[in-house]
Design an enzyme around this catalytic site. Sequence first.
Site, PDB file in Angstrom:
ATOM      1  N   TYR A 174       2.999   0.552  -6.813  1.00 45.14           N
ATOM      2  CA  TYR A 174       3.475   1.427  -5.744  1.00 45.14           C
ATOM      3  C   TYR A 174       4.448   0.646  -4.856  1.00 45.14           C
ATOM      4  CZ  TYR A 174       4.352   3.588  -1.444  1.00 45.14           C
ATOM      5  OH  TYR A 174       5.058   4.075  -0.382  1.00 45.14           O
ATOM      6  N   HIS A 224      -1.772   2.324  -0.735  1.00 53.60           N
ATOM      7  CA  HIS A 224      -1.636   3.646  -1.364  1.00 53.60           C
ATOM      8  C   HIS A 224      -2.967   4.129  -1.941  1.00 53.60           C
ATOM      9  CE1 HIS A 224       1.534   6.563  -2.929  1.00 53.60           C
ATOM     10  NE2 HIS A 224       1.931   6.266  -1.712  1.00 53.60           N
TER      11      HIS A 224
HETATM   12  C1  GCO Z   1       4.824   5.776   2.750  1.00 53.21           C
HETATM   13  C2  GCO Z   1       4.286   6.662   1.667  1.00 53.21           C
HETATM   14  C3  GCO Z   1       5.308   7.306   0.776  1.00 53.21           C
HETATM   15  C4  GCO Z   1       4.645   8.278  -0.188  1.00 53.21           C
HETATM   16  C5  GCO Z   1       5.539   9.423  -0.481  1.00 53.21           C
HETATM   17  C6  GCO Z   1       4.936  10.388  -1.479  1.00 53.21           C
HETATM   18  O1  GCO Z   1       4.045   5.010   3.273  1.00 53.21           O
HETATM   19  O2  GCO Z   1       5.999   5.909   3.069  1.00 53.21           O
HETATM   20  O3  GCO Z   1       3.197   6.090   1.034  1.00 53.21           O
HETATM   21  O4  GCO Z   1       6.103   6.380   0.112  1.00 53.21           O
HETATM   22  O5  GCO Z   1       4.317   7.647  -1.378  1.00 53.21           O
HETATM   23  O6  GCO Z   1       5.814  10.074   0.707  1.00 53.21           O
HETATM   24  O7  GCO Z   1       5.820  11.423  -1.765  1.00 53.21           O
HETATM   25 MG    MG Z   2       2.098   5.130   2.656  1.00 52.78          MG
END
Ligand code: GCO
Ligand code: MG
Length: 418
Positions: A174, A224
């Site tokens: 992520y 995440h």
């Molecule tokens: C963040 C979030 C986003 C999400 C996204 C999903 O902290 O900015 O985790 O990156 O993953 O909004 O669509």
């Molecule tokens: Mg986030």
Amino acid sequence: MIETFDQPWEAVSDLRITGVRAIVTAPGGIPLVVVRIDTSEPGLYGLGCATFTQRWKAVVTVIEEHLARLLVGRYPGDIEDLGRLARFSAYWREGPVGNNAISGVDQALWDILGKRAGLPVHELLGGKVRAAADTYTHAGGATVEETLDQAEAFIEAGWRHVRLQVSQLGRGSYGAPSLVGMTDAGAPYPHGWQVSEYLRRTPELFAAARARLGDQVELLHDVHSRLSPKQAVTLARSLEDYRLFFLEDVLAPELWDQLPGVRAASPVPIAVGELATSMTDATRLVLGGGVDLIRCHISAIGGLSAARKLAAAAELVGVRTAWHSPGDTSPIGAAANIALDVTSAAFGIQECHVYPEPVHEVFPGTPRVVNGWWYPNDEPGWGIAIDEEAAARYPAELSGHDAWAAGVRGIDGGLIAP
Ligand code: GCO
Ligand code: MG
């Protein structure tokens, strides 16, 4: 017969809502949903963020097929009543689709109010308590070195807060590129994500970051939602020496009841909230003692009217705000975040997105980051317009998130909440 959707009391003026539409556009490659409310005064319209990028078609249907008929003919200044009507009329309320639709309406009505008053929304909220919002940005490389190269460039460009993510082997990373490569060639799903590897690599990333970037910069990290409560504590403790500004989303929403225990055992501040899809959940987060920072995606909880109540509650109990604002927040949503940031004593930090030029073309007035700061726009309302011809040049497709989520699995093939 009195039509029940009519104005229920005498309004301050004859101004009425004449149209409610959803506009979907992807100028930055990400589907953005914006509500446009027109009024009986020629040229007076408002815009609101309704961006649920993964399910935008459903949000459009709620806005145009369900909410529009409740709103047309009503006085646009009854913001709270119209929001409550949108919610109560569905009986089963809230959830991300409904709340994003309501947010679009709510923020568009605030925009109209600001334009009528000739004042920016932040002033309608009580006025500034700070000049600008300090923001954090995202560094995410395939290797530790690449992540830190990016972080260094951001620090040079003026940011004081940087979120660090690094790729792991397989498809599940992520905030950093998905690496082509097998985690475990002999496993049933060789491209899988491994929590043990993640718990080992993450403190290494932060040790390298402090060694190279020094002590001045504030460092953040987004898990995440992938850990168990015990793993969350293990990770938080392993990061103690690197003095994180916050550690984000250690637990999935299904486990939020366990946040107070995790927070009590964590030496670093805990930030949670982007996955809240009801005010009930968001309120529990703020009041339940499980978070240091609340960071809702404000359109997913119903918009500015909802978030300002949360900010007020946060202020009263010493929780700070860090509103969610990545690329799947429209510029109107970013403006709403900034309006809250500069008017709330509970402000902690603001996530920012550097919008690419096509977004500025579609939404003139889109906020620009200056030395890591986001300044509020002092124009009436949000101070952001829409060029619908330009918007049409960037048609939206279904979100790529579905395909990514389908590949985030453990090495045994089991899906992991991405
Ligand atoms: C963040 C979030 C986003 C999400 C996204 C999903 O902290 O900015 O985790 O990156 O993953 O909004 O669509
Ligand atoms: Mg986030």
